[in-house]
Structure formats: C-alpha cells, structure tokens
Design a protein around this motif. Sequence first.
Motif, mmCIF file in Angstrom:
data_model
loop_
_atom_site.group_PDB
_atom_site.id
_atom_site.type_symbol
_atom_site.label_atom_id
_atom_site.label_comp_id
_atom_site.label_asym_id
_atom_site.label_seq_id
_atom_site.Cartn_x
_atom_site.Cartn_y
_atom_site.Cartn_z
ATOM 1 N N SER A 139 -0.657 -1.265 7.984
ATOM 2 C CA SER A 139 0.090 -2.528 8.053
ATOM 3 C C SER A 139 0.766 -2.894 6.735
ATOM 4 O O SER A 139 1.821 -3.538 6.733
ATOM 5 C CB SER A 139 -0.835 -3.666 8.494
ATOM 6 N N LYS A 140 0.206 -2.482 5.616
ATOM 7 C CA LYS A 140 0.790 -2.831 4.313
ATOM 8 C C LYS A 140 1.455 -1.638 3.618
ATOM 9 O O LYS A 140 1.933 -1.766 2.492
ATOM 10 C CB LYS A 140 -0.283 -3.421 3.400
ATOM 11 N N VAL A 141 1.480 -0.496 4.303
ATOM 12 C CA VAL A 141 2.041 0.706 3.682
ATOM 13 C C VAL A 141 3.556 0.668 3.690
ATOM 14 O O VAL A 141 4.182 0.438 4.725
ATOM 15 C CB VAL A 141 1.549 1.975 4.412
ATOM 16 N N LYS A 142 4.158 0.901 2.523
ATOM 17 C CA LYS A 142 5.622 0.960 2.412
ATOM 18 C C LYS A 142 6.127 2.327 1.966
ATOM 19 O O LYS A 142 7.263 2.694 2.252
ATOM 20 C CB LYS A 142 6.124 -0.112 1.433
ATOM 21 N N LEU A 143 5.290 3.070 1.237
ATOM 22 C CA LEU A 143 5.686 4.376 0.715
ATOM 23 C C LEU A 143 4.655 5.437 1.093
ATOM 24 O O LEU A 143 3.462 5.144 1.191
ATOM 25 C CB LEU A 143 5.778 4.350 -0.818
ATOM 26 N N MET A 144 5.148 6.665 1.265
ATOM 27 C CA MET A 144 4.263 7.811 1.445
ATOM 28 C C MET A 144 4.778 8.948 0.567
ATOM 29 O O MET A 144 5.934 9.358 0.677
ATOM 30 C CB MET A 144 4.246 8.264 2.907
ATOM 31 N N ALA A 157 0.836 -1.205 0.000
ATOM 32 C CA ALA A 157 0.000 0.000 0.000
ATOM 33 C C ALA A 157 0.867 1.251 0.000
ATOM 34 O O ALA A 157 2.010 1.231 0.481
ATOM 35 C CB ALA A 157 -0.933 0.000 1.207
ATOM 36 N N VAL A 158 0.305 2.327 -0.536
ATOM 37 C CA VAL A 158 1.023 3.595 -0.678
ATOM 38 C C VAL A 158 0.122 4.735 -0.204
ATOM 39 O O VAL A 158 -1.037 4.826 -0.606
ATOM 40 C CB VAL A 158 1.421 3.845 -2.153
ATOM 41 N N LEU A 159 0.657 5.610 0.648
ATOM 42 C CA LEU A 159 -0.072 6.800 1.082
ATOM 43 C C LEU A 159 0.108 7.903 0.045
ATOM 44 O O LEU A 159 1.235 8.286 -0.274
ATOM 45 C CB LEU A 159 0.442 7.268 2.445
ATOM 46 N N THR A 217 1.256 3.851 -8.908
ATOM 47 C CA THR A 217 0.949 2.863 -7.878
ATOM 48 C C THR A 217 0.052 1.772 -8.440
ATOM 49 O O THR A 217 0.285 0.570 -8.213
ATOM 50 C CB THR A 217 0.266 3.545 -6.675
ATOM 51 N N ASN A 218 -0.964 2.171 -9.192
ATOM 52 C CA ASN A 218 -1.868 1.189 -9.792
ATOM 53 C C ASN A 218 -1.168 0.321 -10.828
ATOM 54 O O ASN A 218 -1.393 -0.892 -10.907
ATOM 55 C CB ASN A 218 -3.066 1.907 -10.430
ATOM 56 N N LEU A 219 -0.305 0.937 -11.646
ATOM 57 C CA LEU A 219 0.421 0.169 -12.663
ATOM 58 C C LEU A 219 1.329 -0.882 -12.033
ATOM 59 O O LEU A 219 1.515 -1.974 -12.591
ATOM 60 C CB LEU A 219 1.245 1.113 -13.544
ATOM 61 N N ILE A 220 1.888 -0.562 -10.865
ATOM 62 C CA ILE A 220 2.776 -1.501 -10.171
ATOM 63 C C ILE A 220 1.991 -2.657 -9.576
ATOM 64 O O ILE A 220 2.536 -3.729 -9.320
ATOM 65 C CB ILE A 220 3.546 -0.741 -9.053
ATOM 66 N N GLY A 221 0.706 -2.444 -9.345
ATOM 67 C CA GLY A 221 -0.107 -3.472 -8.683
ATOM 68 C C GLY A 221 -0.195 -3.260 -7.190
ATOM 69 O O GLY A 221 -0.618 -4.152 -6.451
#
Length: 381
Positions: A164-169, A118-120, A133-137
């Motif tokens: 819990s699934k966020v890696k990027l903001m 997930a990405v903020l 983000t969508n293109l990456i899946g």
Amino acid sequence: MITADRLHSVQEYYFSKKLREVRGLINQGKPIINMGIGSPDLPPSKEAVSTLQNVLEDNKAHQYQSYQGLPELREAMANFYASRFKVHVDANTELLPLMGSKEGIMHISLAFLNVGDAVLIPNPGYPTYSSVTNLIGAKPIMYDLTAENGWLPNIKALEKTDLSKVKLMWISYPNMPTGAKIDRAKMEELVAFAEAKDLLIVNDNPYSFVLNDNPTSILQIEGAKKVALELNSLSKTFNMAGWRVGMVLGSSEHITAVLKVKSNMDSGMFYGIQKGAITALESGGDWFEKLDEVYRKRRKLMFLLVDKLDATYDKDAAGMFIWAKLPEGSKSSEAFIDELLYSKDIFIAPGTIFGSNGEGYIRFSLCVEEEKIKEAIERFK
C-alpha cells in the motif's frame, strides 16, 4: 555539533571500512591479493583517452556545463541504446546523463519518495538501495531472491505483501551480486506487476556487456516507459569507473522529475569527460569482444581457485564476478573470508554485505590480473 538523525539509519559502507583493514595489512608487508572489489583494472580505449586529452585546450572545456549534458553526448547515449538494446528514446526528453549511475539512485529516490513511503529492495542486492532509502526517510521492504528461483523476483510472493505504501522497486539485471540473467517473459511480468500496483520499477543495468551474449533492458518491453526507469553506466562496459559517467532513461515525465533534483545538486559533467564518453560509446563490436576475451580467461582461472574452496557456482552467469556457494558445514561467510584473508592473504567479499540471503555465499571479482589469480591458486598447493 550533533549530526542529523538520518545518519543513525546508515553505517559506513562495508568496503570503505574493510579496505582500511586490508590496507593496514598491506602496510605491514602482507602480500594481499584483492579479489573483493569490482573496479575495472583494464584501461579505457585509447581513442577515448585521446579525445579527453585533445579537448583540454578548448575554451569550452573549463566552463560550467549543462545539467543535461552536451546534446551530442545525449545523442551518443540514445544511439548506443538503439544499436545495442533496440530501445529507442528521445535524446532530448527521455534520457539524462549522470555523474555515474550511483548518483542516479539518490536523485531518483529524492524525486519520487516522501518520508514514510516504502521501497522494494532485493535481498541480496546492492547495499546503496537500502542506505539511500533510509537517508530519504522512506522504509525499505526487502524481497527475497533465491537460487531456487534463479535469483529472480517471485511476483506471486510479492503480491501477498502489503504494498500500500510502496512507490519504488529496485531490480538489477544482469544481477548484482549473483550474475543472474533475466529473460523477456520475466521482464513482461515485472512491467505488468508495476502497472497493476502503480509503482515505479528501476532497473540498475551496468553489467549488460560483460560476459553476456544477450544484453537486456527493461525498456525493451512494450509500455515499460510508463512504469520503469533504467540506469546504466560506462564504468564496467568501457573501463571508465573513475570517469563517473552514467545515464538514466525513461519517460519524459520521469526524466523531468529527476532533472529537477539533479539541477539543484551539481553544475554539469566536465566537458572533456563528456567528449571522451562520446568516443567510447561509439566503439565498435571489437571492443566488446576483446573485453570479454580478457574476462573469459580470468574467469576460467578463477573457477580453478573457487574449486580449491569446494564452493559451487553458475558457469553461465553474467558480469565481472563469480558468486559462489560455500560447501555445507562451512563457517559463516564473513568468518570464512576473514580466515582466507589472514591465512592466505586473499581478500574476497562475503555474500552477507548484500543482504541476509547472501549468507553462505562469497563473491570473487574478475578485476584481477591473470598472474595474480595464478598466484592465489598456488597458495593452496
């Protein structure tokens, strides 16, 4: 041939589609004044252009170039950050030249995101964050920016979100599209948040030197390199949008990860452009003062135009746009700009292209000559 499933997750970029409509009106003879796009209409410095021209006879100019750029380009970029932001990076390991910072959004996403992560993403914000983000899946999680909170992230609200699934903001300060600035205290809060939640913050920072007397970088904060990357560009600062020169800065570990992606996707930036970029980066303070002088004059006129629409705005915002709130009772942002386009032959951007929180707002670009702004004002008399 059936296209890839990932294409169902994105749409054609708004400006790509809308500008076809605008060009169609121009072809019909309509005197359209385009105030929608932030593409600098001013030229780069004569010195940068001259450098590019003079190296074309160099045998090195037409060879493949290093994925990491010329050593002297990296040094110029590092020196620029040291002198303008008081941020010190190792030019060999903590900085990577890019073919425009937009390239970096894709490279960073490929380097750090797996399918399902997930990405903020700020709302409102640059649409490319969501589309990539969508293109990456990965999964976009929109976080609210509001006028009441100064268009800054609400950390307390974010802490109540499932991260819990966020890696990027993604953040962007000075902010695009609102022009909001960020102070040191808020950057410190963001760095602490990233450390606590074990995520990587990326500050997209191309507007620092346009109508902004206090340039900021997330890397000014102690310990930020551990949890942050910063993107920057010569497009707005040096009127070199078409040259496609950007950079990403951060820890050597993060830069190495981005390089792994980049080195498999291009073959290095054209030699002459790199040399011209070095010259631009070495510009003195006069360059920034003259640039701001032009934009200040344009902004003063543009305020008069926005006043004609009874919209409100922040006179102290940074960057090359005016983000304006429509008066109560107005049509939707998109309906409003369409009416303006067809009744006054003026094209501006609706706030909704930057997210749902852009409803009720419109955006004017300062990349328009003074005479054109005056002409637009005359159309309301």
